[in-house]
Design a protein around this motif. Structure first.
Motif, mmCIF file in Angstrom:
data_model
loop_
_atom_site.group_PDB
_atom_site.id
_atom_site.type_symbol
_atom_site.label_atom_id
_atom_site.label_comp_id
_atom_site.label_asym_id
_atom_site.label_seq_id
_atom_site.Cartn_x
_atom_site.Cartn_y
_atom_site.Cartn_z
ATOM 1 N N SER A 69 0.716 -1.270 0.052
ATOM 2 C CA SER A 69 -0.044 0.056 -0.094
ATOM 3 C C SER A 69 0.823 1.379 0.138
ATOM 4 C CB SER A 69 -0.821 0.061 1.072
ATOM 5 O OG SER A 69 -1.869 1.182 0.999
ATOM 6 N N LYS A 70 0.412 2.353 -0.740
ATOM 7 C CA LYS A 70 1.020 3.732 -0.576
ATOM 8 C C LYS A 70 0.241 4.441 0.219
ATOM 9 C CE LYS A 70 2.079 3.205 -5.593
ATOM 10 N NZ LYS A 70 1.637 3.701 -6.934
ATOM 11 N N ASP A 75 -1.846 -2.027 4.575
ATOM 12 C CA ASP A 75 -0.952 -2.987 4.137
ATOM 13 C C ASP A 75 -0.904 -2.894 2.858
ATOM 14 O OD1 ASP A 75 0.051 -3.959 7.059
ATOM 15 O OD2 ASP A 75 -2.102 -4.508 7.227
ATOM 16 N N VAL A 76 -1.931 -3.281 2.333
ATOM 17 C CA VAL A 76 -2.107 -3.621 0.802
ATOM 18 C C VAL A 76 -2.989 -2.471 0.013
ATOM 19 C CG1 VAL A 76 -1.337 -5.916 0.943
ATOM 20 C CG2 VAL A 76 -3.679 -5.409 0.897
ATOM 21 N N ASP A 77 -2.900 -2.315 -1.337
ATOM 22 C CA ASP A 77 -3.714 -1.730 -1.886
ATOM 23 C C ASP A 77 -4.512 -2.658 -2.936
ATOM 24 O OD1 ASP A 77 -3.085 0.959 -1.124
ATOM 25 O OD2 ASP A 77 -1.565 1.202 -2.840
ATOM 26 N N TYR A 78 -5.710 -2.724 -3.028
ATOM 27 C CA TYR A 78 -6.539 -3.632 -3.971
ATOM 28 C C TYR A 78 -7.457 -3.126 -4.781
ATOM 29 C CZ TYR A 78 -11.136 -6.065 -4.340
ATOM 30 O OH TYR A 78 -12.048 -6.551 -4.857
ATOM 31 N N LEU A 79 -7.136 -3.213 -6.306
ATOM 32 C CA LEU A 79 -8.008 -2.696 -7.286
ATOM 33 C C LEU A 79 -8.750 -3.734 -7.717
ATOM 34 C CD1 LEU A 79 -8.490 -0.417 -9.183
ATOM 35 C CD2 LEU A 79 -6.792 -1.286 -10.844
ATOM 36 N N PHE A 80 -10.097 -3.633 -7.884
ATOM 37 C CA PHE A 80 -10.926 -4.302 -8.315
ATOM 38 C C PHE A 80 -11.515 -4.130 -9.710
ATOM 39 C CE2 PHE A 80 -15.294 -5.665 -9.381
ATOM 40 C CZ PHE A 80 -15.108 -7.023 -9.336
ATOM 41 N N LEU A 81 -11.191 -5.285 -10.490
ATOM 42 C CA LEU A 81 -11.674 -5.055 -12.050
ATOM 43 C C LEU A 81 -12.761 -5.966 -12.186
ATOM 44 C CD1 LEU A 81 -8.230 -4.322 -13.480
ATOM 45 C CD2 LEU A 81 -10.014 -2.789 -13.018
ATOM 46 N N GLY A 102 -10.472 -12.731 -0.682
ATOM 47 C CA GLY A 102 -9.447 -13.430 -0.877
ATOM 48 C C GLY A 102 -8.030 -12.599 -1.081
ATOM 49 N N VAL A 103 -8.333 -11.166 -0.715
ATOM 50 C CA VAL A 103 -7.066 -10.210 -0.880
ATOM 51 C C VAL A 103 -6.249 -10.430 0.197
ATOM 52 C CG1 VAL A 103 -6.354 -7.949 -0.768
ATOM 53 C CG2 VAL A 103 -8.115 -8.632 -2.122
ATOM 54 N N ALA A 104 -6.597 -10.751 1.546
ATOM 55 C CA ALA A 104 -5.959 -10.702 2.523
ATOM 56 C C ALA A 104 -4.923 -12.060 2.505
ATOM 57 C CB ALA A 104 -6.429 -10.756 3.860
ATOM 58 N N PRO A 105 -5.529 -13.283 2.072
ATOM 59 C CA PRO A 105 -4.909 -14.719 1.955
ATOM 60 C C PRO A 105 -4.034 -14.579 0.730
ATOM 61 C CG PRO A 105 -7.198 -15.023 2.281
ATOM 62 C CD PRO A 105 -6.969 -13.516 2.197
ATOM 63 N N THR A 120 -4.371 -13.195 11.590
ATOM 64 C CA THR A 120 -3.574 -11.847 11.072
ATOM 65 C C THR A 120 -4.714 -10.978 10.460
ATOM 66 O OG1 THR A 120 -1.778 -13.368 10.388
ATOM 67 C CG2 THR A 120 -2.002 -11.165 9.246
ATOM 68 N N THR A 121 -4.665 -9.604 10.850
ATOM 69 C CA THR A 121 -5.554 -8.749 10.183
ATOM 70 C C THR A 121 -4.862 -7.739 9.156
ATOM 71 O OG1 THR A 121 -7.100 -8.515 12.106
ATOM 72 C CG2 THR A 121 -6.961 -6.465 10.888
ATOM 73 N N VAL A 122 -5.397 -7.894 8.068
ATOM 74 C CA VAL A 122 -4.713 -6.942 7.102
ATOM 75 C C VAL A 122 -5.799 -5.778 6.542
ATOM 76 C CG1 VAL A 122 -3.846 -7.039 4.636
ATOM 77 C CG2 VAL A 122 -4.085 -9.103 5.980
ATOM 78 N N ARG A 123 -5.003 -4.499 6.867
ATOM 79 C CA ARG A 123 -5.782 -3.283 6.493
ATOM 80 C C ARG A 123 -5.505 -3.093 4.943
ATOM 81 N NH1 ARG A 123 -7.547 0.230 10.114
ATOM 82 N NH2 ARG A 123 -7.024 2.036 8.593
ATOM 83 N N VAL A 124 -6.823 -2.994 4.233
ATOM 84 C CA VAL A 124 -6.947 -3.113 3.024
ATOM 85 C C VAL A 124 -7.225 -1.513 2.248
ATOM 86 C CG1 VAL A 124 -7.479 -4.226 0.770
ATOM 87 C CG2 VAL A 124 -7.038 -5.649 2.818
#
Length: 362
Positions: A69-70, A75-81, A102-105, A120-124
Motif C-alpha cells: 500500500s501507498k 498494508d496493501v492496495d486492492y484494485l478490483f476490475l 481473497g485479498v488478505a490470503p 492476521t488482520t490486513v488493512r486493505v
C-alpha cells in the motif's frame, strides 16, 4: 518469435465470487495495455469465455490487482476490475467485497504481509473507492488456513461446504463512489413511475420495490433473467439513475447495480433480487448487501416500508437472496444529531484454487 506471454496468477474463490489475482508488478502499468491483457486472460468478449480462464458469468469473471500500500496505515492496495464476459469491458467503477475476501490470503501467500499469530488482520486500501477495510484471516503456524477439520469453519450461502472464516469490517464506505450516501439528495426518486432509492454505501445501488414491476420479489433467476421486457425497463431506469447519482452515462459501466426488494419470507430483514446489471446475481454482492440494508434503515424509503428492521444501534441485517441470505452487522452512531453509519462487518470465506502461470497471446 514468442507467441504467448506467461504471467504469474492465482485463481481464488472469494465469498460467492471467483477471480484471477495478480500482483500489480506482474501486469503492464499502462491501463489500456493492462486491460487488453486481462480481457485475454478471461477470454472476453465471448459469452462462454472459451479462450480464457473466465467462468462465463460476471461472478466468475473478476480480477484483483494487489500491491504494497501507498496509503499510510494500510498494508496493501486492492484494485478490483470487473471483466464483462460478452463485452470488451474492464470496469473499475465499483468495489467487490466478495473478491476482497481473497485479498488478505493472497497478500500473505505472496509475502506482502507477514502472518501475525493465530489470526492476521490486513488493512486493505480499496483503491476503487479510496476506502479501507480490515480483513482478518486465520494463520495458525504462519500459514493461511482455508478449511480443514480443526474446527471453527463456517458456511456461507451460495458456496458448498464449510471453510475458515474471513471477517471483513468496512470503515468508511458511505458515499465512497458517488460522494454521498444519497447522491440525488433525497431518500426517494421516482424514475419512469417507479419509486427508487439511489444510494451508495460502498456500492452504488438503485433499490426498488419488486411489486412496481408486477413481481413478487421471490421469483427464481430463470424467470427474471429471461424476462426481456423487464430487463429493458430496468436498463432505462438505470441510465437515468446513473446521471442522477453523478456517474454520468453508465451505458458501458457495471454500476449502479439494481436491486428489487420485497418483504422477507425466511425470517430475514428484506428479500432481494439483484441485477449486476447485465445479468441477475446468483445471490447478492457483499457491498451491495451493505448498501441495500442501509437503504432499509432509512425512514421513508421503499425498502424501509417493506423491511423488518431490527432494534438498537447495532443491527443484524439478514438480507435474503435467491441462494439464501447474507448477514451484515451494521453499527450506527446517533451522537451527531442524526443516524450515521460507523461500521459494517460480515463473515465470508475464501480458498486458493490454483497458483501458477496464465498465458495470453503476445
Amino acid at each position: 518469435m514468442t507467441e504467448q506471454i506467461g504471467i504469474r496468477c492465482a485463481l481464488m474463490r472469494g465469498g460467492t465470487s471467483k477471480g484471477a489475482y495478480f500482483l500489480a508488478s506482474d501486469l503492464p502499468e499502462d491501463t489500456a495495455a493492462r486491460d487488453r491483457v486481462l480481457l485475454a486472460v478471461m477470454g472476453s468478449p465471448d459469452p462462454r469465455q472459451i479462450d480464457g480462464v473466465g467462468g462465463a458469468h460476471p461472478l466468475t469473471s473478476k480480477v484483483a490487482v494487489v500491491s504494497k500500500s501507498k496509503r499510510l496505515g494500510c498494508d496493501v492496495d486492492y484494485l478490483f476490475l470487473q471483466i464483462v464476459p460478452d463485452k470488451p469491458i474492464v470496469s473499475d467503477a465499483q468495489n467487490c467485497g466478495n473478491i476482497l475476501a481473497g485479498v488478505a490470503p493472497f497478500a500473505i501467500e505472496r509475502g506482502l504481509v507477514a502472518p501475525a499469530g493465530e489470526r492476521t488482520t490486513v488493512r486493505v486500501h480499496m483503491v476503487n473507492s479510496d476506502s479501507v477495510a480490515e480483513v482478518t484471516v486465520e494463520t495458525p503456524g504462519g500459514r493461511v488456513r482455508y478449511g480443514g477439520d480443526s474446527g471453527g469453519e463456517v458456511a456461507i450461502d451460495g458456496v458448498p461446504g464449510r471453510h475458515a472464516p474471513v471477517v471483513q469490517a468496512f470503515l468508511d464506505t458511505e458515499g465512497s463512489t458517488c460522494g454521498s450516501l444519497l447522491p440525488s439528495g433525497q431518500a426517494v426518486d421516482v424514475i419512469e413511475g417507479v419509486p427508487c432509492t439511489l444510494i451508495d454505501n460502498g456500492m452504488p445501488v438503485v433499490v426498488m420495490p419488486a411489486e412496481s414491476f408486477g413481481l413478487t420479489g421471490y421469483e427464481d433467476n430463470a424467470a427474471l433473467d429471461g424476462n426481456a421486457a423487464l430487463r429493458e425497463r430496468l436498463e432505462a431506469i438505470r441510465l437515468i439513475a446513473g446521471e442522477r447519482m453523478g456517474l454520468g452515462d453508465v451505458r458501458s459501466q457495471t454500476v449502479p447495480k439494481l436491486t428489487l426488494v420485497a418483504p422477507p419470507r425466511e425470517g430475514g430483514m428484506i428479500a432481494t433480487r439483484t441485477f449486476t446489471p447485465f445479468s441477475l446475481h446468483a445471490s447478492i454482492g457483499v457491498l451491495g448487501a451493505v448498501t441495500v440494508a442501509t437503504a432499509c434503515l432509512l425512514d421513508g424509503t421503499p425498502g424501509h416500508a417493506l423491511a423488518q428492521v431490527p432494534d438498537g444501534l447495532v443491527k443484524r441485517c439478514d438480507v435474503e437472496h435467491a441462494s439464501g441470505r447474507l448477514t451484515v452487522e451494521i453499527e450506527l452512531d446517533d451522537t451527531a444529531g442524526g443516524l450515521k453509519l460507523r461500521r459494517a462487518a460480515l463473515v465470508r470465506t475464501a480458498r486458493l484454487l490454483m497458483d501458477g502461470t496464465v498465458f495470453v497471446p503476445a
